[in-house]
Write a protein that holds these residues in place. Structure first.
Motif, short mmCIF file in Angstrom:
data_model
loop_
_atom_site.label_atom_id
_atom_site.label_comp_id
_atom_site.label_asym_id
_atom_site.label_seq_id
_atom_site.Cartn_x
_atom_site.Cartn_y
_atom_site.Cartn_z
N SER A 1 -9.27 -9.32 -0.69
CA SER A 1 -9.92 -8.47 -1.64
C SER A 1 -8.69 -7.80 -2.22
O SER A 1 -7.76 -7.04 -1.72
CB SER A 1 -10.79 -7.30 -0.96
N THR B 1 0.73 -1.06 0.03
CA THR B 1 0.03 0.14 -0.14
C THR B 1 0.76 1.07 0.11
O THR B 1 1.52 1.67 1.02
CB THR B 1 -0.86 -0.17 1.29
N MET C 1 -7.61 -4.90 -5.37
CA MET C 1 -7.77 -3.96 -6.29
C MET C 1 -6.71 -3.52 -6.89
O MET C 1 -5.66 -3.25 -6.76
CB MET C 1 -8.50 -2.73 -5.26
N HIS D 1 -1.27 1.82 9.50
CA HIS D 1 -2.55 2.44 9.25
C HIS D 1 -2.25 3.84 9.43
O HIS D 1 -2.75 4.90 8.49
CB HIS D 1 -3.53 1.99 9.88
N ASN E 1 -10.22 2.33 0.96
CA ASN E 1 -10.44 1.25 1.67
C ASN E 1 -10.06 1.58 3.24
O ASN E 1 -10.62 1.50 4.29
CB ASN E 1 -9.86 0.13 1.25
N GLN E 2 -8.74 2.06 3.23
CA GLN E 2 -8.10 2.41 4.61
C GLN E 2 -8.87 3.34 5.21
O GLN E 2 -8.90 3.48 6.51
CB GLN E 2 -6.68 2.59 4.15
N SER F 1 -6.84 -6.07 0.76
CA SER F 1 -7.32 -5.86 1.84
C SER F 1 -7.91 -7.22 2.37
O SER F 1 -8.17 -8.07 1.75
CB SER F 1 -8.56 -4.99 1.82
N ASN G 1 -20.89 -5.09 10.52
CA ASN G 1 -19.82 -4.70 9.72
C ASN G 1 -18.79 -5.81 10.05
O ASN G 1 -18.75 -6.41 10.99
CB ASN G 1 -19.20 -3.20 9.84
N VAL H 1 -7.89 3.21 -4.75
CA VAL H 1 -9.18 2.49 -4.22
C VAL H 1 -8.58 2.01 -2.78
O VAL H 1 -9.43 2.13 -1.83
CB VAL H 1 -9.69 1.36 -5.13
N LYS H 2 -7.54 1.51 -2.68
CA LYS H 2 -6.96 1.10 -1.22
C LYS H 2 -6.95 2.20 -0.37
O LYS H 2 -7.36 2.03 0.78
CB LYS H 2 -5.46 0.45 -1.53
N ILE I 1 -12.18 4.02 5.01
CA ILE I 1 -13.63 3.39 5.70
C ILE I 1 -13.03 2.57 6.72
O ILE I 1 -13.77 2.55 7.90
CB ILE I 1 -13.87 2.54 4.58
N VAL I 2 -11.95 1.62 6.69
CA VAL I 2 -11.60 0.80 7.88
C VAL I 2 -11.30 1.52 9.02
O VAL I 2 -11.59 1.13 10.12
CB VAL I 2 -10.61 -0.22 7.38
#
Length: 287
Positions: free
Chosen positions: A129, A96, A131, A232, A169-170, A117, A208, A165-166, A172-173
């Motif tokens: 997942s 990432t 991307m 993160h 994702n990060q 992910s 979730n 996109v990743k 949202i996570v």
């Protein structure tokens, strides 16, 4: 048989490389720490003592590294992948990193940016997942390899698109972990049966994967890393930089980025990102 050179055999890379071996690929792995190379050898792979040895005969080179500078050094460095991979080899970078770095690399070597992910368990289960950014033809060529490590694999656009996109994702996570952490501390303060609460919350609209996979460990204050706070924190820096570049405002993302940075600054960078609960409890005067 497709020959794969795999660089970076850590929490995520190690299980991914092992799954490629199980799928019948010839995998040669390299890692700075020899013990992780030995673990791949035990799983049926081959070990390399250098990047050059890992990639010299590979049809596909996979990298799974911590940050943008690491990928730049390993791929573009004087003794890196670009210097030693055979002509026509395809690089799949599962790290990432910043989207602009992925675009730079794709201009120098045939490459896909394919961040993943799903955490450590997803890597172990081969259900990640993925991307993928890059040329469509390269994606099709790489699909059998990606199928061995992932469950959801989507081509999302050109070079750098996978990293973009990743980043989302990060975002949202991190936001979801923070809200789950706040909810758990809230429930504890009211002396509610948290196990029962997690069960019913997971079955409703609030359900979730953070509740499913991490909430029980968060309640027990078990923060063995599946994904470290320090990583993160790095990813949220990528999100903020990319948002500024696009002129997009992410107020909640900025707030959770500050909380993650605070957790790291307190010396908790090596814990699982679920340790955001520690910070919420501390701010609430409960820890």
């Amino acid at each position: 048989m497709t020959k794969i050179g795999f660089i970076g055999l850590g929490i995520m890379g190690g299980p991914m490389a092992a799954n490629l071996v199980k799928a019948g690929f010839e995998v040669t792995g390299y890692n700075r720490g020899r013990s992780k190379v030995d673990k791949l050898v035990e799983a049926g792979g081959r070990g390399a003592v250098s990047i050059a040895e890992a990639v010299r005969e590979a049809d596909i080179v996979i990298t799974m590294l911590p940050d943008s500078p690491d990928v730049e050094a390993v791929v573009l460095g004087e003794d890196g992948v670009l210097a030693h991979a055979r002509e026509g080899a395809l690089l799949i970078d599962c790290s990432t990193i910043r989207p602009d770095v992925s675009r730079e690399i794709s201009g120098r070597i045939r490459a896909l940016d394919a961040p993943v992910s799903g955490g450590e368990q997803g890597a172990i289960d081969g259900s990640l997942s993925i991307m993928v950014g890059g040329e469509a033809a390269d994606f099709e060529a790489a699909k059998p390899v990606l199928d061995a490590v992932g469950g959801t694999i989507v081509h999302v656009g050109g070079p750098g698109a996978g990293q973009t996109v990743k980043a989302a994702n990060q975002l949202i996570v991190a936001g979801t972990i923070e809200l789950v952490a706040e909810s758990l501390v809230f429930l504890e303060a009211h002396e509610v049966d948290t196990e029962a609460a997690i069960k019913v919350l997971a079955g409703g609209l609030a359900g979730n994967r953070i509740l499913d996979r991490k909430a029980a460990a968060m309640v027990k204050r078990e923060f063995t890393p599946g994904f470290r706070v320090e990583l993160h924190d790095k990813d949220l820096g990528i999100v903020q930089a990319a948002a500024r570049e696009a002129g997009v405002v992410i107020p909640l993302g900025a707030a959770v980025a500050q909380l993650m940075a605070s957790l790291k600054a307190q010396g908790h960078g090596g814990l699982d990102h679920g340790a955001l609960l520690k910070l919420v409890a501390q701010l609430s005067g409960r820890e």
